[in-house]
Scaffold this active site. Structure first.
Site, mmCIF file in Angstrom:
data_model
loop_
_atom_site.group_PDB
_atom_site.id
_atom_site.type_symbol
_atom_site.label_atom_id
_atom_site.label_comp_id
_atom_site.label_asym_id
_atom_site.label_seq_id
_atom_site.Cartn_x
_atom_site.Cartn_y
_atom_site.Cartn_z
ATOM 1 N N SER A 193 31.025 44.439 31.814
ATOM 2 C CA SER A 193 31.527 44.893 30.520
ATOM 3 C C SER A 193 33.042 44.972 30.562
ATOM 4 C CB SER A 193 30.935 46.263 30.174
ATOM 5 O OG SER A 193 31.411 47.241 31.089
ATOM 6 N N LYS A 194 33.626 45.356 29.431
ATOM 7 C CA LYS A 194 35.096 45.384 29.328
ATOM 8 C C LYS A 194 35.735 46.271 30.393
ATOM 9 C CE LYS A 194 35.621 44.269 24.442
ATOM 10 N NZ LYS A 194 35.954 44.760 23.101
ATOM 11 N N ARG A 195 35.029 47.328 30.777
ATOM 12 C CA ARG A 195 35.653 48.239 31.744
ATOM 13 C C ARG A 195 35.799 47.599 33.124
ATOM 14 N NH1 ARG A 195 31.770 50.910 34.914
ATOM 15 N NH2 ARG A 195 29.629 50.549 34.247
ATOM 16 N N HIS A 196 35.071 46.513 33.369
ATOM 17 C CA HIS A 196 35.203 45.812 34.651
ATOM 18 C C HIS A 196 36.393 44.851 34.643
ATOM 19 C CE1 HIS A 196 30.758 46.751 34.921
ATOM 20 N NE2 HIS A 196 31.252 47.292 36.013
ATOM 21 N N GLY A 197 36.953 44.586 33.465
ATOM 22 C CA GLY A 197 38.050 43.629 33.369
ATOM 23 C C GLY A 197 37.734 42.538 32.366
#
Length: 475
Positions: free
Chosen positions: A241-245
């Site tokens: 997801s976005k929080r992983h990059g």
């Protein structure tokens, strides 16, 4: 295996997701391995969320990755009349029916299922009712008559034999009350009409496979083979997801990754060939097989991708790498500014510096950052580490070096190195005690490609000017 047809069918609601890119790659490799075709279908039936910008981003991402497709792009929305035609044919065959259940009735069914702690599903109340009972002024949906008992088996090339009890699958909607087809119907009709023989997609679609097989059977069509590949997870094991990059392929281009390296990294996410890491495109095509695709999710490892990209940078043909770098400049950090400065002279300098630059870089951004000294304006402002190398003693050494460099009959790496060594010997200091201040004066940094290569790339006039700026001694 003859007449293999695969397809990549993204929804144009955003960029080309990194997971979608891997799905496209697997489809592309499978088709190429078997001498078949890969089709591209844009599933743009969600008119509110589908955008032309997203379609352009998907096409651009695939072209950048080097994944071509066969034939024209198929746009699902444009085939709505064909989807309706099949729904009407299913009605005529007695395989589907019109359902007049109101939204209130559907909500009540859902509430009852929740209260009884079972999955919400349509109860089939219009399955066998006479159309004469239809309430006036209600536009019906068309539902498939799903099998009431038995089981549906999917022989999946990745997941193995997957069994779905038919009493868990309700009479799902094929055509909405406004006449628009559902995703479930559109996908089956399009895959059939496109002659798709092998579906390779994310395992989040596995439950759809049983419903879709029911449509194939109701139409008397042969279902394609299925392969549901596991999703990509982040380093922490959660769904990427976005929080992983970065999620979009476009972001990886902007981070300075080479298409070949990203392709190689993606093919190794969830597919393995022993311990082998590196594959050229022909080698990938020759080796790719669904039997080696893992069932468990693959974890995205940015450090591994960066190391792989560094390998590809160092291994690249310099002319090809230069062209790739120049083509990618508009997306790179600081790249647009470099584009403005890239006249014929700067192009030649950048190309000449490339062999030394690529040895120290893992991405095109790092490579471009290493080349910053080429585009710096005099007088350079040294960074903190370089400033420490330009003490009064060090500037004096540069001043001592200047006349020897000025006097050189030819400006080569060997000649400049000899002048620096001669000066160090005359001053009774180590080579590094002149070479490091020289690096700081020429590049404004404490690290760079080989300092004698830097002198050659910058040229006599520019090098001597930069040294004079820091030594305080005019030439």
């Amino acid at each position: 295996m003859s007449n293999v047809v695969t397809r990549f069918a993204p929804s144009p609601t955003g960029f080309l997701h990194i997971g979608g890119a891997r799905t496209a790659l697997f489809n592309w490799l499978y088709a190429r391995r078997h001498g078949g075709k890969m089709m591209l279908r844009i599933e743009d039936t969600d008119r509110e969320r589908s955008t032309q910008a997203a379609i352009d981003a998907i096409i651009d991402g695939m072209k950048w990755l080097g994944l071509d497709w066969d034939g024209d792009i198929i746009y699902q929305f444009s085939r709505a009349a064909r989807h309706r035609e099949v729904a009407e044919e299913l009605l005529a065959r007695g395989k589907a029916y019109r359902c007049y259940a109101s939204q209130q009735e559907l909500d009540e069914m859902r509430e009852l299922a929740r209260a009884e702690k079972r999955p919400p599903r349509y109860d089939g109340r219009w399955r066998d009712r006479d159309a004469a009972d239809a309430p006036a002024g209600v536009a019906p949906v068309i539902r498939l008559k799903a099998p009431l008992d038995g089981e549906t088996v999917i022989e999946d090339a990745v997941q193995g034999r997957v069994v779905f009890p038919n009493n868990d699958i309700d009479d799902f909607v094929l055509l909405r009350s406004d006449g628009t087809p559902t995703y479930m119907l559109a996908v089956v009709v399009d895959d059939h009409d496109m002659g798709v023989t092998q579906i390779i997609r994310g395992d989040d679609h596995l439950t759809n496979a049983a419903r879709q097989k029911h449509i194939y059977e109701a139409m008397g069509w042969e279902a394609p083979a299925f392969a549901h590949i596991p999703l990509i997870h982040g380093p922490d094991g959660a769904k990427l997801s976005k929080r992983h990059g970065a999620l979009g392929v476009d972001a990886y281009r902007a981070m300075g990754y080479l298409p070949a390296a990203l392709r190689n990294y993606l093919v190794r996410l969830g597919w393995s060939q022993g311990d082998r890491e590196f594959f050229s495109l022909p080698e990938m095509i020759e080796a790719f097989d669904l039997a080696q695709v893992h069932r468990s999710p693959a974890r995205f490892d940015y450090a591994k991708l960066e190391n792989m990209n560094g390998h590809y940078l160092r291994d690249s043909n310099d002319d090809e790498l230069f062209e790739a770098l120049v083509a990618t400049l508009p997306w790179l950090e600081g790249g647009p500014e470099v584009v403005k400065l890239l006249d014929d002279g700067k192009r030649a300098q950048l190309r000449a510096a490339l062999p030394g630059l690529k040895e120290r870089a893992k991405t095109l951004n790092q490579l471009l950052d290493g080349a910053a000294f080429l585009f710096a304006q005099r007088p350079l402002t040294p960074d903190a580490k370089a400033a420490q190398l330009l003490s009064a003693d060090c500037r004096a050494r540069l001043a001592a070096l200047q006349p020897k460099l000025v006097a050189l009959p030819e400006w080569t790496a060997a000649a400049t190195e000899a002048a620096v060594r001669e000066t160090a010997e005359a001053l009774g200091v180590k080579l590094g005690e002149i070479a490091q201040p020289l690096r700081a004066a020429l590049t404004g940094r404490a690290t760079s490609p080989g300092i004698f290569d830097v002198l050659v790339v910058l040229g006599r006039a520019e090098s001597l000017g930069r040294i004079a700026d820091q030594s305080g001694v005019a030439i």
